[in-house]
Design an enzyme around this catalytic site. Structure first.
Site, PDB file in Angstrom:
ATOM      1  N   ARG A  13     -26.778 -20.549   6.720  1.00  0.00           N
ATOM      2  CA  ARG A  13     -26.868 -20.929   6.019  1.00  0.00           C
ATOM      3  C   ARG A  13     -26.311 -23.111   5.884  1.00  0.00           C
ATOM      4  O   ARG A  13     -26.375 -23.498   5.773  1.00  0.00           O
ATOM      5  CB  ARG A  13     -26.812 -21.328   4.512  1.00  0.00           C
ATOM      6  N   ASN A  14     -25.591 -22.141   7.304  1.00  0.00           N
ATOM      7  CA  ASN A  14     -24.286 -23.407   7.454  1.00  0.00           C
ATOM      8  C   ASN A  14     -25.486 -24.344   8.581  1.00  0.00           C
ATOM      9  O   ASN A  14     -25.387 -24.318   9.588  1.00  0.00           O
ATOM     10  CB  ASN A  14     -23.484 -23.001   8.348  1.00  0.00           C
ATOM     11  N   ASP A  78     -22.846 -12.113  13.801  1.00  0.00           N
ATOM     12  CA  ASP A  78     -22.282 -11.506  13.192  1.00  0.00           C
ATOM     13  C   ASP A  78     -20.754 -11.045  13.768  1.00  0.00           C
ATOM     14  O   ASP A  78     -20.262 -10.923  15.497  1.00  0.00           O
ATOM     15  CB  ASP A  78     -22.327  -9.621  12.976  1.00  0.00           C
ATOM     16  N   SER A  79     -19.715 -11.992  13.046  1.00  0.00           N
ATOM     17  CA  SER A  79     -18.427 -12.790  13.509  1.00  0.00           C
ATOM     18  C   SER A  79     -17.056 -11.841  12.910  1.00  0.00           C
ATOM     19  O   SER A  79     -17.110 -11.556  12.274  1.00  0.00           O
ATOM     20  CB  SER A  79     -17.567 -13.507  14.067  1.00  0.00           C
ATOM     21  N   GLY A 196     -10.713 -18.534   8.616  1.00  0.00           N
ATOM     22  CA  GLY A 196     -10.430 -17.596   8.474  1.00  0.00           C
ATOM     23  C   GLY A 196      -8.682 -17.348   9.287  1.00  0.00           C
ATOM     24  O   GLY A 196      -7.476 -17.807   8.359  1.00  0.00           O
ATOM     25  N   TYR A 197      -8.940 -16.375   9.906  1.00  0.00           N
ATOM     26  CA  TYR A 197      -7.672 -15.656  10.916  1.00  0.00           C
ATOM     27  C   TYR A 197      -6.626 -16.854  11.344  1.00  0.00           C
ATOM     28  O   TYR A 197      -5.524 -16.222  12.216  1.00  0.00           O
ATOM     29  CB  TYR A 197      -7.684 -14.357  11.392  1.00  0.00           C
ATOM     30  N   ASP A 198      -7.564 -17.711  11.701  1.00  0.00           N
ATOM     31  CA  ASP A 198      -7.299 -18.529  12.525  1.00  0.00           C
ATOM     32  C   ASP A 198      -5.379 -19.206  12.465  1.00  0.00           C
ATOM     33  O   ASP A 198      -4.820 -19.058  14.045  1.00  0.00           O
ATOM     34  CB  ASP A 198      -7.861 -20.380  12.686  1.00  0.00           C
ATOM     35  N   LYS A 218     -11.491 -25.842  20.395  1.00  0.00           N
ATOM     36  CA  LYS A 218     -11.948 -24.248  19.449  1.00  0.00           C
ATOM     37  C   LYS A 218     -12.970 -24.517  20.455  1.00  0.00           C
ATOM     38  O   LYS A 218     -13.368 -23.039  21.116  1.00  0.00           O
ATOM     39  CB  LYS A 218     -11.167 -24.144  18.476  1.00  0.00           C
ATOM     40  N   ARG A 224     -18.094 -17.106  19.608  1.00  0.00           N
ATOM     41  CA  ARG A 224     -19.580 -17.302  19.583  1.00  0.00           C
ATOM     42  C   ARG A 224     -19.579 -18.431  20.844  1.00  0.00           C
ATOM     43  O   ARG A 224     -20.918 -17.749  21.053  1.00  0.00           O
ATOM     44  CB  ARG A 224     -19.573 -18.331  18.375  1.00  0.00           C
TER      45      ARG A 224
END
Length: 239
Positions: A13-14, A78-79, A196-198, A218, A224
């Site tokens: 949905r992004n 899925d990441s 996130g974890y970046d 990035k 991805r």
């Protein structure tokens, strides 16, 4: 309702992710095809529960369910983050690592706490993305398979547990590709970009965390990007 025969639907949905997918796939996409995401499809698509224990199983499940509910070719991903010292956790639970009500801040706090006392040499980690396609017998589906030198009818039933393997699952052909970026986890967050974890994911070759990289840099080296470049090369005979 869109023309499912000439459509490819990105299972998100992004809109930003959809544009990123389109840019990374490049020449794989034919201008005559309609590329949509869930928000722009025009009719309701049921939410997919991602409850599998591997990235590839979640990605395949999402692509299959979205393709079956719409009739179109569907692409999903899925990441997550795998940390060696934590036995590969948080893995597929990356977004909900800190439990109910998880946020980026809470997930990062738990990650740092779980690694307390772990030497730098043992903090190896990787961002992982698995991108999957579910391909029905449509104009777009047949065109994709033809680019890989295959036809819809010749691909048999198989368990799709190997990267780059075309396998029939019911009325769909599925295939998936895994991309990775290696780094290590640092306790102190650095950088204002990303999410996130970046801020805790350090890239030794660049001497920066993911959050210190501008978006374009990035995205060019991301997990991805790696997965989608593999997919594009596969369907263009370059793999």
């Amino acid at each position: 309702m869109k023309n499912t025969d000439t459509s490819l639907l990105v299972a998100t949905r992004n809109a930003n992710k959809t544009r990123e997918f389109q840019g990374l796939l490049g020449d794989l996409l034919d201008p005559a095809w309609g590329v949509f995401d869930i928000a722009s499809w025009g009719s309701a698509i049921p939410e997919v529960v991602e409850d599998a224990e591997t990235f590839y199983e979640n990605a395949i499940k999402k692509a299959l369910e979205v393709s079956l509910s719409t009739g179109s070719v569907a692409m999903s991903d899925d990441s997550g983050l795998e940390v060696d010292a934590l036995g590969g956790r948080p893995g597929v639970w990356s977004a909900r690592y800190s439990g109910e009500g998880a946020t980026d801040a809470k997930n990062n706090q738990k990650l740092v706490a779980d690694l307390a006392g772990t030497p730098e040499a043992e903090r190896g980690a990787r961002f992982v993305c698995v991108a999957a396609l579910a391909i029905p017998d449509t104009t777009v589906g047949r065109a994709l398979l033809a680019r890989a030198g295959r036809s819809f009818a010749e691909i048999g039933e198989a368990k799709p547990d190997r990267q780059g393997q075309l396998a029939r699952v019911g009325t769909r052909i599925v295939v998936w590709f895994r991309g990775e970026v290696e780094g290590r986890i640092v306790d102190a967050p650095r950088g204002e970009h990303g999410f996130g974890y970046d801020p805790h994911f350090y890239l030794p070759e660049l001497s920066k965390t993911m959050a210190e990289l501008p978006a374009a840099e990035k995205n060019a080296l991301s997990h991805r990007a790696n997965a989608l470049q593999k997919m594009s090369a596969f369907f263009q005979g370059k793999s």
